[in-house]
Design a protein around this motif. Sequence first.
Motif, PDB file in Angstrom:
ATOM      1  N   ALA A 143       0.707  -1.266  -0.275  1.00 13.25           N
ATOM      2  CA  ALA A 143      -0.369   0.512   0.168  1.00 13.25           C
ATOM      3  C   ALA A 143       0.695   1.089   0.671  1.00 13.25           C
ATOM      4  O   ALA A 143       1.853   1.450   1.234  1.00 13.25           O
ATOM      5  N   ASP A 164      -5.886   0.747  -4.884  1.00 10.26           N
ATOM      6  CA  ASP A 164      -6.879   0.241  -3.849  1.00 10.26           C
ATOM      7  C   ASP A 164      -5.795  -0.500  -2.928  1.00 10.26           C
ATOM      8  O   ASP A 164      -4.338  -0.372  -2.773  1.00 10.26           O
ATOM      9  N   ALA A 165      -6.398  -0.753  -2.020  1.00  8.34           N
ATOM     10  CA  ALA A 165      -5.346  -1.434  -0.899  1.00  8.34           C
ATOM     11  C   ALA A 165      -5.360  -2.526  -1.271  1.00  8.34           C
ATOM     12  O   ALA A 165      -6.042  -3.631  -1.590  1.00  8.34           O
ATOM     13  N   LEU A 231      -4.993   6.272   0.221  1.00 10.01           N
ATOM     14  CA  LEU A 231      -6.315   5.462   0.750  1.00 10.01           C
ATOM     15  C   LEU A 231      -5.827   4.748   0.514  1.00 10.01           C
ATOM     16  O   LEU A 231      -6.809   3.217   1.506  1.00 10.01           O
ATOM     17  N   SER A 232      -4.877   3.700  -0.393  1.00 16.12           N
ATOM     18  CA  SER A 232      -4.391   2.895  -0.152  1.00 16.12           C
ATOM     19  C   SER A 232      -3.776   2.377   1.222  1.00 16.12           C
ATOM     20  O   SER A 232      -3.920   0.966   2.191  1.00 16.12           O
ATOM     21  N   GLU A 235      -7.094   2.132   3.865  1.00 14.37           N
ATOM     22  CA  GLU A 235      -7.790   1.404   3.903  1.00 14.37           C
ATOM     23  C   GLU A 235      -7.288  -0.093   4.358  1.00 14.37           C
ATOM     24  O   GLU A 235      -7.051  -1.056   5.150  1.00 14.37           O
ATOM     25  N   ARG A 238      -6.564   0.431   7.657  1.00 17.27           N
ATOM     26  CA  ARG A 238      -8.298  -0.227   8.775  1.00 17.27           C
ATOM     27  C   ARG A 238      -8.014  -1.719   8.798  1.00 17.27           C
ATOM     28  O   ARG A 238      -8.422  -2.772   9.949  1.00 17.27           O
ATOM     29  N   GLN A 239      -7.612  -2.389   7.822  1.00 14.82           N
ATOM     30  CA  GLN A 239      -8.518  -3.835   6.905  1.00 14.82           C
ATOM     31  C   GLN A 239      -7.179  -4.920   8.474  1.00 14.82           C
ATOM     32  O   GLN A 239      -7.274  -5.452   9.262  1.00 14.82           O
ATOM     33  N   GLN A 263     -15.820   7.211   1.033  1.00  7.65           N
ATOM     34  CA  GLN A 263     -14.656   6.551   1.032  1.00  7.65           C
ATOM     35  C   GLN A 263     -13.886   6.790   2.117  1.00  7.65           C
ATOM     36  O   GLN A 263     -13.811   5.593   3.303  1.00  7.65           O
ATOM     37  N   ILE A 264     -13.185   7.886   2.472  1.00  2.00           N
ATOM     38  CA  ILE A 264     -12.267   7.938   4.280  1.00  2.00           C
ATOM     39  C   ILE A 264     -13.921   8.231   4.859  1.00  2.00           C
ATOM     40  O   ILE A 264     -13.087   7.685   5.960  1.00  2.00           O
ATOM     41  N   ILE A 267     -13.004   4.736   6.213  1.00  2.00           N
ATOM     42  CA  ILE A 267     -12.551   3.790   6.732  1.00  2.00           C
ATOM     43  C   ILE A 267     -12.311   4.563   8.535  1.00  2.00           C
ATOM     44  O   ILE A 267     -11.656   4.080   9.250  1.00  2.00           O
ATOM     45  N   TRP A 271     -11.909   3.263  11.805  1.00  2.00           N
ATOM     46  CA  TRP A 271     -10.281   2.703  12.658  1.00  2.00           C
ATOM     47  C   TRP A 271     -10.200   2.072  13.040  1.00  2.00           C
ATOM     48  O   TRP A 271     -11.298   2.468  14.443  1.00  2.00           O
TER      49      TRP A 271
END
Length: 356
Positions: A143, A164-165, A231-232, A235, A238-239, A263-264, A267, A271
């Motif tokens: 990422a 993307d993640a 974002l990548s 995200e 977060r995952q 999208q943010i 996340i 978080w």
Amino acid sequence: MGLFKSLFAPKEAKFVEVAPFGARYEVPSGQTMLEAALANGIPFPHNCTVGTCGSCKCKLKAGRVSALSDFGYTLSQQEIAAGFILACQAIPKDPLTQVEVEIQALDAPPPEKFTGKLVDTQTLTHDIVRITVELDRPIKFIAGQYANLKSPNINRARNYSFADAPDREGLASVNFFIRKVPGGAFTEELFAGRLKDIALDVEGPHGAFHLHAGTAPMICIAGGSGLAPLLSLLEAGRQDRVKRPCAFLFGARTQADLYALEQIQAIASSWADKFVLMPVLSHEPADSAWTGARGLVTQFITDAMPGIDWSNAEGYMCGPPGMIDAGIASMTETGMRLDKIFYDKFTDESHISKMP
Ligand SMILES: Cc1cc2nc3c(=O)[nH]c(=O)nc-3n(C[C@H](O)[C@H](O)[C@H](O)COP(=O)(O)OP(=O)(O)OC[C@H]3O[C@@H](n4cnc5c(N)ncnc54)[C@H](O)[C@@H]3O)c2cc1C
Ligand code: FES
């Protein structure tokens, strides 16, 4: 030596020594330090070769060099003050030049070549699109990293960060956020719709921008299409249930230039620690209904995360070179350590004409 003698004296050989490879090689007249290194089979890190990506950054230990293009466009003031140069833009001036390459500790997959097809283009703002590229096989990356994209009509590849993640098994379909650069060879083709159904050369992953391990508070700043790698990275964080406070500052001109906020938000809402999202608008009309922050995004760092130990915090930034330079200055003013500030400057070829 008299003028006649000096004119016809044989040119003094210029040698370069590169640590930690223990390599020594001659740089023929007219060649850059990088060109000669590669011609000698030395694995000098590089990517763009035109002074925009920063991959060939190295520290000058001895000797002087002249620059084909301004190092300051890609490197920060602080890096230049610390003696860093770009080998792809450096011509040695002295008989012996010594440089040191910092070997990246990032355990990223090695870059590979792929064939891609542009399968979707979505408008995000008046000058930013999300493109979806289908690859001939899945690509693995970390990422924050980027890929090189090349269409048949441009002379060399351009760098675009994965939005993307990553996936453990790799991704066969990848998204990029791309801003239109007026007069830009690749982006003008893309925005004119000329890249549909054309095979693109995709090569990667590249780059060292990534989330560093730890629990320190992190301040992220994105400008324009610089949102993609953040974002990548977020995200993926977060995952992975990364537990550290995060402030996310998103700089744009007006409300119409903000995008991907949902999208943010998504996340932010899952978080594992405190997450502050602060969009900052620099050119929003004074009489608009906007009640959020106004001004330069880099001026809101302490507002976004008050009362923290700045000497322990980390900065993550992606976007236009001017924003990154201002961000480094603001972050170091808080007491943040320079070696804790990580960024990718979205440079392009516009700096080339700036050299005398
Ligand atoms: C690590 C990295 C990651 C990046 N990630 C992204 C991303 O995710 N999204 C994104 O939108 N961008 C990203 N970029 C920027 C991207 O790689 C391109 O530089 C950008 O899209 C412009 O490409 P272009 O071909 O359209 O423009 P270029 O053809 O490179 O031209 C850019 C500008 O320079 C001018 N120009 C071109 N050649 C010359 C010359 N010889 N002399 C003077 N002026 C010249 C052009 O007129 C134009 O205004 C990234 C850059 C880097 C280094
Ligand atoms: S290879 Fe030198 S800056 Fe990209």
